[in-house]
Design a protein around this motif. Structure first.
Motif, PDB file in Angstrom:
ATOM      1  N   ALA A 111      30.207  30.417  49.661  1.00  0.00           N
ATOM      2  CA  ALA A 111      31.485  30.741  49.023  1.00  0.00           C
ATOM      3  C   ALA A 111      31.242  31.368  47.654  1.00  0.00           C
ATOM      4  N   PRO A 112      31.324  32.697  47.522  1.00  0.00           N
ATOM      5  CA  PRO A 112      31.170  33.329  46.206  1.00  0.00           C
ATOM      6  C   PRO A 112      32.231  32.823  45.225  1.00  0.00           C
ATOM      7  N   VAL A 113      31.920  32.934  43.942  1.00  0.00           N
ATOM      8  CA  VAL A 113      32.818  32.483  42.885  1.00  0.00           C
ATOM      9  C   VAL A 113      33.144  33.653  41.964  1.00  0.00           C
ATOM     10  N   LEU A 114      34.430  33.797  41.633  1.00  0.00           N
ATOM     11  CA  LEU A 114      34.878  34.786  40.649  1.00  0.00           C
ATOM     12  C   LEU A 114      35.939  34.138  39.780  1.00  0.00           C
ATOM     13  N   CYS A 115      35.847  34.366  38.457  1.00  0.00           N
ATOM     14  CA  CYS A 115      36.790  33.748  37.520  1.00  0.00           C
ATOM     15  C   CYS A 115      37.815  34.730  36.947  1.00  0.00           C
ATOM     16  N   GLY A 116      37.400  35.940  36.647  1.00  0.00           N
ATOM     17  CA  GLY A 116      38.338  36.879  36.037  1.00  0.00           C
ATOM     18  C   GLY A 116      37.836  38.307  36.118  1.00  0.00           C
ATOM     19  N   TRP A 131      38.118  30.429  28.142  1.00  0.00           N
ATOM     20  CA  TRP A 131      39.356  30.075  28.844  1.00  0.00           C
ATOM     21  C   TRP A 131      39.615  30.998  30.040  1.00  0.00           C
ATOM     22  N   VAL A 132      38.868  32.077  30.161  1.00  0.00           N
ATOM     23  CA  VAL A 132      38.900  32.875  31.392  1.00  0.00           C
ATOM     24  C   VAL A 132      37.938  32.289  32.419  1.00  0.00           C
ATOM     25  N   ALA A 133      36.719  31.962  31.989  1.00  0.00           N
ATOM     26  CA  ALA A 133      35.713  31.441  32.908  1.00  0.00           C
ATOM     27  C   ALA A 133      35.963  29.993  33.321  1.00  0.00           C
ATOM     28  N   ALA A 134      36.922  29.311  32.674  1.00  0.00           N
ATOM     29  CA  ALA A 134      37.178  27.901  32.990  1.00  0.00           C
ATOM     30  C   ALA A 134      37.932  27.714  34.302  1.00  0.00           C
ATOM     31  N   SER A 135      38.434  28.782  34.885  1.00  0.00           N
ATOM     32  CA  SER A 135      39.148  28.679  36.160  1.00  0.00           C
ATOM     33  C   SER A 135      38.689  29.813  37.056  1.00  0.00           C
ATOM     34  N   GLY A 136      38.961  29.678  38.350  1.00  0.00           N
ATOM     35  CA  GLY A 136      38.542  30.735  39.255  1.00  0.00           C
ATOM     36  C   GLY A 136      38.789  30.379  40.704  1.00  0.00           C
ATOM     37  N   ALA A 137      38.115  31.106  41.590  1.00  0.00           N
ATOM     38  CA  ALA A 137      38.296  30.930  43.030  1.00  0.00           C
ATOM     39  C   ALA A 137      36.936  30.851  43.707  1.00  0.00           C
ATOM     40  N   ARG A 138      36.785  29.846  44.563  1.00  0.00           N
ATOM     41  CA  ARG A 138      35.628  29.765  45.458  1.00  0.00           C
ATOM     42  C   ARG A 138      36.006  30.391  46.791  1.00  0.00           C
ATOM     43  N   GLY A 139      35.076  31.115  47.393  1.00  0.00           N
ATOM     44  CA  GLY A 139      35.300  31.660  48.725  1.00  0.00           C
ATOM     45  C   GLY A 139      36.038  32.965  48.761  1.00  0.00           C
ATOM     46  N   LEU A 140      36.265  33.593  47.604  1.00  0.00           N
ATOM     47  CA  LEU A 140      36.950  34.887  47.567  1.00  0.00           C
ATOM     48  C   LEU A 140      36.018  35.969  48.104  1.00  0.00           C
ATOM     49  N   ARG A 141      36.541  36.805  48.993  1.00  0.00           N
ATOM     50  CA  ARG A 141      35.749  37.905  49.548  1.00  0.00           C
ATOM     51  C   ARG A 141      36.191  39.267  49.005  1.00  0.00           C
ATOM     52  N   SER A 142      37.468  39.381  48.614  1.00  0.00           N
ATOM     53  CA  SER A 142      37.903  40.641  48.010  1.00  0.00           C
ATOM     54  C   SER A 142      39.120  40.412  47.132  1.00  0.00           C
ATOM     55  N   LEU A 143      39.236  41.262  46.111  1.00  0.00           N
ATOM     56  CA  LEU A 143      40.390  41.263  45.216  1.00  0.00           C
ATOM     57  C   LEU A 143      40.728  42.721  44.926  1.00  0.00           C
ATOM     58  N   THR A 144      41.983  43.101  45.180  1.00  0.00           N
ATOM     59  CA  THR A 144      42.423  44.485  45.003  1.00  0.00           C
ATOM     60  C   THR A 144      43.578  44.516  44.014  1.00  0.00           C
ATOM     61  N   ILE A 145      43.453  45.343  42.976  1.00  0.00           N
ATOM     62  CA  ILE A 145      44.483  45.496  41.949  1.00  0.00           C
ATOM     63  C   ILE A 145      45.028  46.913  42.032  1.00  0.00           C
ATOM     64  N   THR A 146      46.342  47.036  42.245  1.00  0.00           N
ATOM     65  CA  THR A 146      46.983  48.354  42.284  1.00  0.00           C
ATOM     66  C   THR A 146      47.287  48.794  40.863  1.00  0.00           C
ATOM     67  N   LEU A 147      46.729  49.933  40.460  1.00  0.00           N
ATOM     68  CA  LEU A 147      46.879  50.430  39.099  1.00  0.00           C
ATOM     69  C   LEU A 147      47.864  51.583  38.994  1.00  0.00           C
ATOM     70  N   GLY A 148      48.115  52.263  40.090  1.00  0.00           N
ATOM     71  CA  GLY A 148      49.067  53.363  40.132  1.00  0.00           C
ATOM     72  C   GLY A 148      49.389  53.666  41.580  1.00  0.00           C
ATOM     73  N   LYS A 149      50.276  54.599  41.808  1.00  0.00           N
ATOM     74  CA  LYS A 149      50.691  54.903  43.175  1.00  0.00           C
ATOM     75  C   LYS A 149      50.732  56.409  43.410  1.00  0.00           C
ATOM     76  N   ASP A 150      50.343  56.787  44.634  1.00  0.00           N
ATOM     77  CA  ASP A 150      50.520  58.156  45.129  1.00  0.00           C
ATOM     78  C   ASP A 150      49.965  59.201  44.171  1.00  0.00           C
ATOM     79  N   THR A 151      48.691  59.059  43.839  1.00  0.00           N
ATOM     80  CA  THR A 151      48.068  60.057  42.984  1.00  0.00           C
ATOM     81  C   THR A 151      46.743  60.496  43.589  1.00  0.00           C
ATOM     82  N   ASP A 152      46.430  61.759  43.432  1.00  0.00           N
ATOM     83  CA  ASP A 152      45.139  62.275  43.859  1.00  0.00           C
ATOM     84  C   ASP A 152      44.163  62.356  42.692  1.00  0.00           C
ATOM     85  N   GLU A 153      44.666  62.071  41.497  1.00  0.00           N
ATOM     86  CA  GLU A 153      43.830  62.156  40.305  1.00  0.00           C
ATOM     87  C   GLU A 153      42.970  60.899  40.182  1.00  0.00           C
TER      88      GLU A 153
END
Length: 324
Positions: free
Chosen positions: A312-317, A214-236
């Motif tokens: 068009a690259p493909v990514l699902c999850g 059910w993760v691989a059953a959907s996705g995006a064609r033509g995606l070139r980048s995906l960025t997920i913010t996990l935290g803010k203002d840290t040097d660690e």
């Protein structure tokens, strides 16, 4: 007298083992839970940040009171709705019919019964009938969640591209739909390029292969980048294990869609051919990478190979799990 505290709630409460589950303060808002013997508000561990937060759930517009079984809470949430007490996976809906203005979603020995109690209702719903449900694990069921991230850093999360809602995996990982279309979800900052890839979705029963279908059953064609913010203002720097989900949605052969994948700017897959690696189309395949260093953001980059016919690259999850 064990305790006497001024809690605010709407309607009747439910006694569920050693806890009291309240109705929302006003219809359509958040319901909480309290310890039966002390009156203290019950807490849960936020599955995304690991921070302790109040136990609660929400439903959309409604006109009846919540009722509970051992494993399930049922209510009206627009249509018929439920909350899974065992899996703690969010609020789900059973579309096509509504529960009555009086509670009529009755849980009994593994069967969810819905005797019709809408004869005097004027709401416009497709089906006015009595029915019953039994649990079938392979059925696609999607939910929404009201977890608040607060100031906590994201430790564990799945991003399910093109999905119709949220869902909690068997290992407890929360998969969030992106773009968010299935109702409220935790506010994880996600950026993609281009802004309008070609989204696709099929039913997970059409897929074979590995991982969560059910993760691989959907996705995006033509995606070139995906960025997920996990935290803010840290040097660690923090270490994450990353899993990427793929499935070829089109009727093409090996060598047609070939692309590179990078994490944090470093190539982790070169000339990746989903059809070749998975053994055909409509087959899920997962690639896992350990100890990826992240400060504020995780960035996935996809670039078509020079030899690719389909550009068009493909990514699902994408699944992220912080290392201890």
């Amino acid at each position: 007298l064990l305790w006497d505290k001024p809690h605010k709630y709407y309607g009747t409460c439910m006694l569920h083992g050693d806890r009291i589950i309240t109705q929302a303060i006003s219809l359509g808002t958040v319901c909480n839970a309290y310890d039966l013997l002390t009156g203290e508000q019950l807490m849960r561990t936020n599955p995304i940040t690991g921070v302790e937060a109040p136990w609660d759930f929400a439903r959309t517009y409604c006109c009846n009171t919540v009722v509970a079984g051992k494993h399930l809470i049922t209510f009206r949430s627009g249509a018929a709705g439920y909350f899974d007490l065992t899996g703690d996976g969010g609020t789900g809906n059973l579309g096509g019919f509504k529960s009555g203005c009086s509670s009529n979603l009755i849980i009994a020995n593994g069967v969810l019964n819905s005797p019709d109690y809408t004869r005097t209702c004027t709401c416009s719903y497709q089906n006015q009938t009595s029915l019953a449900f039994v649990h079938v694990p392979d059925v696609e069921m999607w939910t929404f969640n009201i977890f608040k991230l607060g100031d906590g850093r994201i430790k564990n999360v799945g991003v399910n591209l093109g999905a119709p809602g949220d869902r909690r995996g068997p290992d407890g990982l929360i998969w969030l739909d992106y773009p968010s279309v299935g109702g409220p979800s935790p506010d994880v900052a996600i950026a993609i390029a281009p802004q309008t890839p070609q989204w696709f979705r099929r039913h997970s029963s059409r897929l074979d292969g590995e991982g969560l279908h059910w993760v691989a059953a959907s996705g995006a064609r033509g995606l070139r980048s995906l960025t997920i913010t996990l935290g803010k203002d840290t040097d660690e720097t923090y270490a994450y294990d990353v899993a990427l989900y793929f499935a070829e949605p089109d009727d093409i052969g090996p060598g047609v869609r070939v692309f590179d994948v990078a994490l944090q700017g470093e190539n982790v897959l070169r000339d990746f051919d989903i059809v070749k690696e998975a053994g055909g189309g409509n087959r899920a395949i997962v690639r896992e990478f350990s100890g990826i260093s992240v400060k504020d953001e995780l960035k996935v980059t996809l670039r078509p190979s020079a030899s690719a016919e389909e550009r068009a690259p493909v990514l699902c999850g994408v699944a992220l799990r912080a290392r201890d």
